[in-house]
Design a protein around this motif. Structure first.
Motif, PDB file in Angstrom:
ATOM      1  N   GLY A  81     -19.084  57.614   3.281  1.00  0.00           N
ATOM      2  CA  GLY A  81     -17.923  57.063   2.603  1.00  0.00           C
ATOM      3  C   GLY A  81     -16.651  57.177   3.416  1.00  0.00           C
ATOM      4  N   VAL A  82     -16.749  56.866   4.711  1.00  0.00           N
ATOM      5  CA  VAL A  82     -15.628  56.969   5.634  1.00  0.00           C
ATOM      6  C   VAL A  82     -15.321  55.590   6.209  1.00  0.00           C
ATOM      7  CG1 VAL A  82     -14.897  57.934   7.858  1.00  0.00           C
ATOM      8  CG2 VAL A  82     -16.115  59.379   6.214  1.00  0.00           C
ATOM      9  N   ALA A  83     -14.048  55.242   6.327  1.00  0.00           N
ATOM     10  CA  ALA A  83     -13.643  54.005   6.993  1.00  0.00           C
ATOM     11  C   ALA A  83     -13.518  54.264   8.489  1.00  0.00           C
ATOM     12  CB  ALA A  83     -12.317  53.510   6.432  1.00  0.00           C
ATOM     13  N   VAL A  84     -13.986  53.329   9.301  1.00  0.00           N
ATOM     14  CA  VAL A  84     -13.902  53.439  10.758  1.00  0.00           C
ATOM     15  C   VAL A  84     -12.885  52.426  11.259  1.00  0.00           C
ATOM     16  CG1 VAL A  84     -15.164  53.375  12.934  1.00  0.00           C
ATOM     17  CG2 VAL A  84     -16.334  54.107  10.831  1.00  0.00           C
ATOM     18  N   LEU A  85     -11.909  52.895  12.010  1.00  0.00           N
ATOM     19  CA  LEU A  85     -10.885  52.018  12.589  1.00  0.00           C
ATOM     20  C   LEU A  85     -11.027  52.039  14.103  1.00  0.00           C
ATOM     21  CD1 LEU A  85      -7.187  51.621  11.584  1.00  0.00           C
ATOM     22  CD2 LEU A  85      -7.758  52.001  13.981  1.00  0.00           C
ATOM     23  N   ALA A  86     -11.104  50.852  14.699  1.00  0.00           N
ATOM     24  CA  ALA A  86     -11.212  50.716  16.151  1.00  0.00           C
ATOM     25  C   ALA A  86      -9.978  49.985  16.667  1.00  0.00           C
ATOM     26  CB  ALA A  86     -12.471  49.953  16.535  1.00  0.00           C
ATOM     27  N   PRO A  87      -9.090  50.672  17.395  1.00  0.00           N
ATOM     28  CA  PRO A  87      -7.953  49.978  18.007  1.00  0.00           C
ATOM     29  C   PRO A  87      -8.398  49.233  19.271  1.00  0.00           C
ATOM     30  CG  PRO A  87      -7.910  52.293  18.613  1.00  0.00           C
ATOM     31  CD  PRO A  87      -9.092  52.116  17.684  1.00  0.00           C
ATOM     32  N   PHE A  88      -7.645  48.222  19.636  1.00  0.00           N
ATOM     33  CA  PHE A  88      -7.908  47.483  20.867  1.00  0.00           C
ATOM     34  C   PHE A  88      -6.637  47.453  21.690  1.00  0.00           C
ATOM     35  CE2 PHE A  88      -8.100  43.349  23.208  1.00  0.00           C
ATOM     36  CZ  PHE A  88      -9.081  43.739  24.115  1.00  0.00           C
ATOM     37  N   PHE A  89      -6.693  48.098  22.869  1.00  0.00           N
ATOM     38  CA  PHE A  89      -5.568  48.173  23.787  1.00  0.00           C
ATOM     39  C   PHE A  89      -5.920  47.357  25.038  1.00  0.00           C
ATOM     40  CE2 PHE A  89      -5.421  52.650  21.894  1.00  0.00           C
ATOM     41  CZ  PHE A  89      -4.490  52.312  20.925  1.00  0.00           C
ATOM     42  N   PRO A  90      -5.480  46.121  25.153  1.00  0.00           N
ATOM     43  CA  PRO A  90      -5.897  45.277  26.280  1.00  0.00           C
ATOM     44  C   PRO A  90      -5.471  45.831  27.630  1.00  0.00           C
ATOM     45  CG  PRO A  90      -4.841  43.974  24.558  1.00  0.00           C
ATOM     46  CD  PRO A  90      -4.596  45.411  24.226  1.00  0.00           C
ATOM     47  N   ALA A  91      -6.252  45.511  28.650  1.00  0.00           N
ATOM     48  CA  ALA A  91      -5.837  45.763  30.031  1.00  0.00           C
ATOM     49  C   ALA A  91      -4.795  44.723  30.427  1.00  0.00           C
ATOM     50  CB  ALA A  91      -7.042  45.693  30.951  1.00  0.00           C
ATOM     51  N   GLY A  92      -4.090  44.999  31.522  1.00  0.00           N
ATOM     52  CA  GLY A  92      -3.171  44.002  32.068  1.00  0.00           C
ATOM     53  C   GLY A  92      -1.873  43.858  31.307  1.00  0.00           C
ATOM     54  N   ILE A  93      -1.445  44.893  30.586  1.00  0.00           N
ATOM     55  CA  ILE A  93      -0.138  44.844  29.931  1.00  0.00           C
ATOM     56  C   ILE A  93       0.934  45.124  30.988  1.00  0.00           C
ATOM     57  CG2 ILE A  93       1.341  45.914  28.198  1.00  0.00           C
ATOM     58  CD1 ILE A  93      -0.927  44.340  26.965  1.00  0.00           C
ATOM     59  N   SER A  94       1.806  44.202  31.208  1.00  0.00           N
ATOM     60  CA  SER A  94       2.886  44.199  32.221  1.00  0.00           C
ATOM     61  C   SER A  94       2.337  44.119  33.652  1.00  0.00           C
ATOM     62  CB  SER A  94       3.852  45.385  32.048  1.00  0.00           C
ATOM     63  OG  SER A  94       3.282  46.601  32.421  1.00  0.00           O
ATOM     64  N   ASP A  95       1.415  44.984  34.026  1.00  0.00           N
ATOM     65  CA  ASP A  95       0.776  44.903  35.336  1.00  0.00           C
ATOM     66  C   ASP A  95      -0.578  44.219  35.159  1.00  0.00           C
ATOM     67  OD1 ASP A  95      -0.636  45.258  37.682  1.00  0.00           O
ATOM     68  OD2 ASP A  95      -0.208  47.395  37.877  1.00  0.00           O
ATOM     69  N   PRO A  96      -0.788  43.027  35.721  1.00  0.00           N
ATOM     70  CA  PRO A  96      -2.025  42.291  35.462  1.00  0.00           C
ATOM     71  C   PRO A  96      -3.277  42.986  35.979  1.00  0.00           C
ATOM     72  CG  PRO A  96      -0.787  41.256  37.237  1.00  0.00           C
ATOM     73  CD  PRO A  96       0.112  42.288  36.641  1.00  0.00           C
ATOM     74  N   ASN A  97      -3.120  43.968  36.851  1.00  0.00           N
ATOM     75  CA  ASN A  97      -4.275  44.650  37.426  1.00  0.00           C
ATOM     76  C   ASN A  97      -4.538  46.020  36.811  1.00  0.00           C
ATOM     77  OD1 ASN A  97      -4.601  42.549  39.473  1.00  0.00           O
ATOM     78  ND2 ASN A  97      -2.696  43.373  40.319  1.00  0.00           N
ATOM     79  N   ASP A  98      -3.719  46.421  35.867  1.00  0.00           N
ATOM     80  CA  ASP A  98      -3.843  47.764  35.306  1.00  0.00           C
ATOM     81  C   ASP A  98      -4.912  47.822  34.221  1.00  0.00           C
ATOM     82  OD1 ASP A  98      -2.827  50.568  34.717  1.00  0.00           O
ATOM     83  OD2 ASP A  98      -2.623  49.581  32.772  1.00  0.00           O
ATOM     84  N   VAL A  99      -5.757  48.849  34.286  1.00  0.00           N
ATOM     85  CA  VAL A  99      -6.780  49.044  33.257  1.00  0.00           C
ATOM     86  C   VAL A  99      -6.648  50.397  32.560  1.00  0.00           C
ATOM     87  CG1 VAL A  99      -8.442  47.533  34.407  1.00  0.00           C
ATOM     88  CG2 VAL A  99      -8.462  49.992  34.912  1.00  0.00           C
ATOM     89  N   HIS A 100      -5.665  51.203  32.951  1.00  0.00           N
ATOM     90  CA  HIS A 100      -5.603  52.582  32.480  1.00  0.00           C
ATOM     91  C   HIS A 100      -4.533  52.841  31.417  1.00  0.00           C
ATOM     92  CE1 HIS A 100      -8.367  53.646  35.645  1.00  0.00           C
ATOM     93  NE2 HIS A 100      -7.544  53.180  36.578  1.00  0.00           N
ATOM     94  N   ASN A 101      -3.665  51.885  31.135  1.00  0.00           N
ATOM     95  CA  ASN A 101      -2.422  52.099  30.387  1.00  0.00           C
ATOM     96  C   ASN A 101      -2.496  53.118  29.240  1.00  0.00           C
ATOM     97  OD1 ASN A 101      -3.635  50.337  28.337  1.00  0.00           O
ATOM     98  ND2 ASN A 101      -2.956  48.616  29.587  1.00  0.00           N
TER      99      ASN A 101
END
Length: 286
Positions: A81-101
């Motif tokens: 009886g638990v809700a699962v929430l999955a956030p999505f943090f895209p790569a390439g925010i401000s720096d198009p090559n960044d994957v670690h933000n």
């Protein structure tokens, strides 16, 4: 024009909007910052007029395959009886090559801890959820985010499961962020509370075969070891130094595999979180 969030309770049973917003939801843009989004998996026992559901937040790794955590925890949420929430943090925010933000919490002008907390507040506006305290799990990049979030917001966590982070932040006041916590007051405006951090049930989990030094070849040496296992052990040692008693779980025959460690993650969460929850009040009229 700012539009208000329409709660799930606004739609009667059988309405298409109700179907869309219960069980597996679509990914919804966060109202606080529409560059980021989140989705939920709600158990079939969800009701608008019962006690609010506890929430498990599952944070993706560098590959950003957020939806598979909703799949992987669907049975867990249904059973407990638990809700699962999955956030999505895209790569390439401000720096198009960044994957670690998101892994380091602060990136350019973004505070990913506050982005997540805003998502939870929005979710509680739409659904009947308890978000003052929640469980948190992340693996690899998500494991980096999860243990750093623990340092900043321990009062918000009912438990945290930290999976195989490639870089670790030690609870060490002699080092500055991200290697330590010596400047979190100045950097984040939050107090360092080691006693509260130590009180959060904590799991450190890794596969027994997740020991390849070459997997960290692109990561700068940080003095905490050449492999994820060595770095996790170093993190465990320092957590014990502030009074925390982390459960260190090494999963046999598993390499760097988020899904491979999930059975023991589910066991930890069931034992530390679900067993401590009060019995939920059934919906009115049931």
């Amino acid at each position: 024009m700012t539009r208000a969030i329409v709660p799930a309770s606004a739609f009667p049973a059988g309405h298409p909007g109700r179907d869309l917003l219960t069980a597996r939801t679509p990914f919804l843009a966060s109202r606080s910052d529409q560059r980021f989004s989140y989705a939920l998996q709600l158990p079939s026992t969800y009701a608008d007029d019962s006690d609010p559901l506890h929430v498990l937040v599952a944070v993706h790794g560098t590959g950003r395959r957020a939806e598979r955590y909703l799949d992987a925890f669907a049975d867990f949420g249904e059973q407990h009886g638990v809700a699962v929430l999955a956030p999505f943090f895209p790569a390439g925010i401000s720096d198009p090559n960044d994957v670690h933000n998101y892994k380091f919490i602060a990136y350019d002008d973004i505070r990913f801890d506050l982005v997540l907390l805003a998502m939870l507040d929005e979710a509680a506006t739409r659904w009947n959820l308890a978000v003052d305290r929640f469980a948190l799990h992340g693996f690899s990049g998500g494991g980096q985010f999860s243990h750093r979030f623990l340092y900043l917001h321990p009062d918000r966590l009912s438990a945290v499961s930290i999976g195989a982070p490639g870089r670790v932040t030690l609870p060490d006041r002699n080092e500055t962020w991200w290697k330590g916590v010596g400047d979190i007051e100045e950097r984040f405006g939050l107090a360092w509370r080691p006693d509260v951090v130590a009180s959060v049930p904590t799991q450190l989990v890794i596969g027994a075969l997740d020991d390849r030094a070459q997997d960290l070849a692109t990561v700068e040496p940080d003095g905490n070891g050449a492999t994820r296992r060595q770095r996790l052990d170093r993190l465990a040692e320092h957590l014990r130094g502030i009074g925390c008693e982390p459960l260190v779980t090494v999963v046999p025959d598993v390499a760097h595999d988020a899904m491979g460690v999930l059975p023991v993650v589910r066991d930890f969460l069931a034992a530390r979180v679900v067993s401590s929850l009060p019995e939920r009040r059934p919906p009115a009229g049931s």
